[in-house]
Design a protein around this motif. Structure first.
Motif, PDB file in Angstrom:
ATOM      1  N   HIS A   1     113.339  41.322  20.997  1.00  0.00           N
ATOM      2  CA  HIS A   1     113.133  41.942  19.678  1.00  0.00           C
ATOM      3  C   HIS A   1     113.650  43.330  20.146  1.00  0.00           C
ATOM      4  O   HIS A   1     113.047  44.292  19.513  1.00  0.00           O
ATOM      5  CB  HIS A   1     111.792  41.694  19.138  1.00  0.00           C
TER       6      HIS A   1
ATOM      7  N   ARG B   1     114.464  30.822  16.711  1.00  0.00           N
ATOM      8  CA  ARG B   1     114.847  31.921  17.668  1.00  0.00           C
ATOM      9  C   ARG B   1     115.954  31.682  18.786  1.00  0.00           C
ATOM     10  O   ARG B   1     116.788  32.223  19.070  1.00  0.00           O
ATOM     11  CB  ARG B   1     113.525  32.603  18.500  1.00  0.00           C
ATOM     12  N   GLU B   2     115.744  30.431  19.243  1.00  0.00           N
ATOM     13  CA  GLU B   2     116.744  29.918  20.097  1.00  0.00           C
ATOM     14  C   GLU B   2     118.120  29.660  19.713  1.00  0.00           C
ATOM     15  O   GLU B   2     119.151  29.800  20.178  1.00  0.00           O
ATOM     16  CB  GLU B   2     116.336  28.506  20.810  1.00  0.00           C
TER      17      GLU B   2
ATOM     18  N   TYR C   1     115.929  31.721  29.394  1.00  0.00           N
ATOM     19  CA  TYR C   1     116.667  32.521  28.644  1.00  0.00           C
ATOM     20  C   TYR C   1     117.848  33.417  29.297  1.00  0.00           C
ATOM     21  O   TYR C   1     118.993  33.430  28.804  1.00  0.00           O
ATOM     22  CB  TYR C   1     116.054  33.209  27.407  1.00  0.00           C
TER      23      TYR C   1
ATOM     24  N   ASP D   1     118.148  41.060  20.306  1.00  0.00           N
ATOM     25  CA  ASP D   1     117.747  39.706  21.298  1.00  0.00           C
ATOM     26  C   ASP D   1     116.547  39.267  20.556  1.00  0.00           C
ATOM     27  O   ASP D   1     115.414  39.841  20.419  1.00  0.00           O
ATOM     28  CB  ASP D   1     117.366  40.292  22.564  1.00  0.00           C
ATOM     29  N   PRO D   2     116.682  38.007  20.112  1.00  0.00           N
ATOM     30  CA  PRO D   2     115.574  37.335  19.167  1.00  0.00           C
ATOM     31  C   PRO D   2     114.223  37.114  20.199  1.00  0.00           C
ATOM     32  O   PRO D   2     113.232  36.842  19.841  1.00  0.00           O
ATOM     33  CB  PRO D   2     116.214  36.308  18.549  1.00  0.00           C
ATOM     34  N   MET D   3     114.692  37.243  21.348  1.00  0.00           N
ATOM     35  CA  MET D   3     113.269  36.769  22.326  1.00  0.00           C
ATOM     36  C   MET D   3     112.682  38.044  22.785  1.00  0.00           C
ATOM     37  O   MET D   3     111.419  37.906  22.893  1.00  0.00           O
ATOM     38  CB  MET D   3     114.067  35.992  23.600  1.00  0.00           C
TER      39      MET D   3
ATOM     40  N   SER E   1     120.350  36.938  27.767  1.00  0.00           N
ATOM     41  CA  SER E   1     119.229  37.675  27.005  1.00  0.00           C
ATOM     42  C   SER E   1     118.362  38.374  28.167  1.00  0.00           C
ATOM     43  O   SER E   1     118.466  37.674  29.412  1.00  0.00           O
ATOM     44  CB  SER E   1     118.311  36.316  26.595  1.00  0.00           C
TER      45      SER E   1
ATOM     46  N   VAL F   1     119.193  31.414  16.954  1.00  0.00           N
ATOM     47  CA  VAL F   1     119.873  32.639  16.591  1.00  0.00           C
ATOM     48  C   VAL F   1     120.429  33.257  17.955  1.00  0.00           C
ATOM     49  O   VAL F   1     121.362  33.858  18.105  1.00  0.00           O
ATOM     50  CB  VAL F   1     118.617  33.812  16.119  1.00  0.00           C
ATOM     51  N   LEU F   2     119.626  32.998  19.215  1.00  0.00           N
ATOM     52  CA  LEU F   2     120.110  33.448  20.572  1.00  0.00           C
ATOM     53  C   LEU F   2     121.256  32.902  20.850  1.00  0.00           C
ATOM     54  O   LEU F   2     122.480  33.569  21.300  1.00  0.00           O
ATOM     55  CB  LEU F   2     119.150  33.349  21.796  1.00  0.00           C
TER      56      LEU F   2
ATOM     57  N   ILE G   1     109.438  27.920  14.859  1.00  0.00           N
ATOM     58  CA  ILE G   1     109.888  29.354  15.192  1.00  0.00           C
ATOM     59  C   ILE G   1     110.519  29.736  16.329  1.00  0.00           C
ATOM     60  O   ILE G   1     111.619  30.428  16.311  1.00  0.00           O
ATOM     61  CB  ILE G   1     108.616  30.256  15.056  1.00  0.00           C
ATOM     62  N   LYS G   2     110.239  28.953  17.503  1.00  0.00           N
ATOM     63  CA  LYS G   2     110.616  28.985  18.777  1.00  0.00           C
ATOM     64  C   LYS G   2     112.159  28.650  18.478  1.00  0.00           C
ATOM     65  O   LYS G   2     113.225  28.935  19.052  1.00  0.00           O
ATOM     66  CB  LYS G   2     109.991  28.475  19.906  1.00  0.00           C
TER      67      LYS G   2
END
Length: 133
Positions: free
Chosen positions: A90, A42-43, A130, A86-88, A118, A45-46, A38-39
């Protein structure tokens, strides 16, 4: 007449405990991998969101001969459909923008956005925060 004892079908307590122990061991091995996946997602996507927004900032700057004043300028001018979340953090409101004093035309009076990061204060898997990506 003799009574015969019929054998009861089912699982014993020991068998159930063994199965539960095996399930617990498998879960403790799978959960960290799941969280890591999952991490990593998200990275990814970022990285993609930052790349798209930076390309939009560059395109806007070259086309209009001035840097955008906000991320909303990119949406209103059609360079982005929406400001991504921002995926980190939200949130759409936590993007941190860098402004540049460089003027791209004589008509430009205010400095504009030159980069975006981010708003998260967490550290990525590469050891970099990030906010520095």
């Amino acid at each position: 007449m003799k009574k015969t004892r019929q054998s009861a079908s089912g699982f014993t307590l020991i068998e159930l405990l063994i199965v539960m122990t095996i399930i617990a061991i498998l879960a403790t091995m799978a959960i960290p991998r799941f969280i890591g996946a999952i991490k990593a997602a998200r990275e990814a996507v970022l990285r993609e969101d930052l790349s798209v927004m930076r390309n939009a900032i560059d395109s806007y700057t070259m086309d209009k001969q001035k840097a955008p004043q906000s991320l909303d300028d990119l949406v209103q001018s059609g360079y982005l459909r929406v400001i991504p979340e921002d995926p980190m953090t939200h949130s759409k409101d936590t993007w941190v923008t860098d402004t540049s004093d460089a003027m791209y035309s004589i008509d430009q009076t205010e400095p504009g956005i030159s980069d975006v990061h981010s708003g998260s204060d967490e550290t990525g898997t590469d050891g970099q925060p990030y906010s520095s990506w």
